[in-house]
Design an enzyme around this catalytic site. Structure first.
Site, short mmCIF file in Angstrom:
data_model
loop_
_atom_site.label_atom_id
_atom_site.label_comp_id
_atom_site.label_asym_id
_atom_site.label_seq_id
_atom_site.Cartn_x
_atom_site.Cartn_y
_atom_site.Cartn_z
N LYS A 1 7.05 1.34 -1.80
CA LYS A 1 6.52 2.70 -1.81
C LYS A 1 7.56 3.77 -2.05
CE LYS A 1 2.58 1.22 0.89
NZ LYS A 1 1.82 1.28 2.16
N GLU B 1 7.17 10.81 6.08
CA GLU B 1 6.53 11.79 5.20
C GLU B 1 5.92 12.92 6.02
OE1 GLU B 1 4.88 9.36 1.30
OE2 GLU B 1 3.54 9.69 3.00
N ARG C 1 -3.83 -3.54 -9.17
CA ARG C 1 -4.87 -4.56 -9.21
C ARG C 1 -6.22 -3.89 -9.37
NH1 ARG C 1 -7.18 -3.47 -4.38
NH2 ARG C 1 -5.82 -2.78 -2.69
#
Length: 443
Positions: A116, A200, A291
């Site tokens: 990430k 974050e 995906r």
């Protein structure tokens, strides 16, 4: 085009892939655990191979058994579906080393977007807005405290890999950060095998918006609109709809075009979903799923494009046969995830389905691999089906969903059908004014 595809998954997504392969004239191989021998995807596939006992580790995450099954059946491609190995770059690389095609993006792209922090760095490099936070994985509590002070509380500690809501903790102040830092690192290590965490800015009551893209090996990229996935519990999506009731046409066009522009610069290939937080008229990149998404169904319904078919064709090297101007968005679509669980306590409810009747009619679709007499095992995810409705307007779509939920009969186990009925008739859902914290009222 591929002659035979092995499907390294189970349940409704495996059945979905079997059906598209049949449409394309491609033979299929279903792999299954011992307890899944009577599953519908196993019954409908051309061939089947048992790859292990019931536990995930010994079956659907047994890479050697899956590769062996592909080799003994002479499969020339493996479709990973959603979950399990679908975003595992090591498995993807292993498949390709065995001269078998992996239906998905390159192993390198899976690796980049599976990390990430690296994904955020890549998107930021191409001028895509990202959530403010640490530039790299946190090395110490002091670094975490410094970052939190810079972006201001509340903040959120997050795992660098994995998903499903694991390794996530909202932090309101410095005291909580000190108390939770080591705990979250240990949670992440237990769940994903490493201690990579980052920090974050935490947005209160945002929307969860995602953009579906299709990209081929020739550099063509097209978006298929956005989906609103804000109704979720413990970071797990429950209801999705498209188009989002909160976005204007200009906002929708702006973010979708920005996603296409960025993905084209990156050189990504295959299906992909860019997941975003939306707050105060601004979008922020969260992650990229490499995906097919569980909620791909609603995008198919408003565009008329078979996403599994596109995914297979792209992996076979074919160019997509449409451009952005060809995409015609029509009507509104909603998906409810039907889970085998108590609608109040959310405790999973495995067992035998004694009666089963699924709804139908114009604008109603059910993607499910269960049937009357089927025994739902306790070893896997509790989702047993997806109920999708479509209509020209959002209000009509909601009415169809209300009717379809009333028609849906699943006896012998508990399901969350009642929960869905409560949600779609709530004032927040009817008005479209909900956010990712909506489900807290049901906890």
């Amino acid at each position: 085009m591929f002659k035979k595809i092995l499907i390294a998954n189970r349940g409704e997504i495996a059945l979905r892939i079997v059906r598209t392969c049949r449409d394309l004239g491609i033979k299929t191989v279903a792999v299954h655990s011992l307890i899944d021998k009577d599953s519908m995807h196993v019954r409908l596939a051309d061939e089947s191979v048992c790859i292990g006992k019931s536990s995930i580790k010994n079956s659907y995450l047994n890479s050697f058994a899956i590769l062996s099954a592909a080799e003994i059946t002479n499969s020339d491609a493996i479709h990973p579906g959603a979950g399990f190995f679908s975003e595992n770059y090591e498995f993807s690389s292993m498949v390709r080393k065995h001269k078998i095609s992996f239906i998905g993006p390159t192993s390198k792209q899976i690796k980049i977007f599976g990390d990430k922090i690296n994904a955020k760095k890549l998107m930021k490099k191409h001028k895509f807005p990202v959530i403010p936070g640490s530039e790299d994985y946190l090395k110490s509590i002091d670094e975490a405290l410094e970052t939190a002070k810079k972006i201001s509380y509340p903040v959120i500690l997050k795992a660098g890999s994995g998903g499903g809501g694991k390794g996530i903790r909202v932090i309101k102040n410095q005291k909580e950060l000190i108390a939770n830092y080591t705990i979250v690192k240990q949670e992440v290590k237990n769940s994903f095998g490493n201690e990579n965490i980052y920090l974050e800015k935490f947005f209160d009551n945002p929307r969860h918006i995602e953009v579906q893209i299709v990209a081929d090996k020739q550099g063509n990229v097209v978006h298929l609109g956005e989906r609103d996935c804000s109704i979720q519990r413990n970071k797990q999506k429950i209801i999705e709809e498209t188009p989002s009731p909160t976005l204007s046409n200009s906002q929708r066009k702006k973010i979708c075009n920005l996603v296409v522009k960025t993905i084209k610069k990156i050189g990504y290939e295959s299906l992909g979903t860019v997941e975003l937080l939306y707050k105060n008229q601004k979008f922020y990149f969260m992650e990229m799923n490499t995906r097919v998404q569980i909620e791909h169904t609603i995008t198919e319904r408003i565009t008329g494009i078979d996403l599994i078919k596109q995914q297979i064709k792209i992996s076979a090297g074919q160019k997509i046969t449409f451009n952005q101007k060809d995409i015609q968005f029509s009507g509104h679509s909603i998906q409810c995830r039907i889970n085998a669980e108590d609608p109040l306590s959310f405790i999973p409810s495995p067992g035998k389905i004694s009666q089963y009747h699924q709804p139908g009619g114009l604008g109603v679709r059910v993607d499910s691999a269960v049937y009357q007499g089927y025994k739902i095992p306790s070893h896997y995810d509790s989702m047993i089906g997806k109920l999708i409705t479509f209509a020209e307007t959002r209000n009509e779509c909601i009415s169809k969903m209300k009717r379809a939920l009333e028609e849906y009969v699943i006896m012998g186990i508990n399901t969350n059908i009642q929960l869905h009925q409560n949600i779609i008739q709530s004032d927040e859902f009817l008005s479209g004014k909900y956010d990712i914290n909506y489900m807290s009222k049901f906890n």
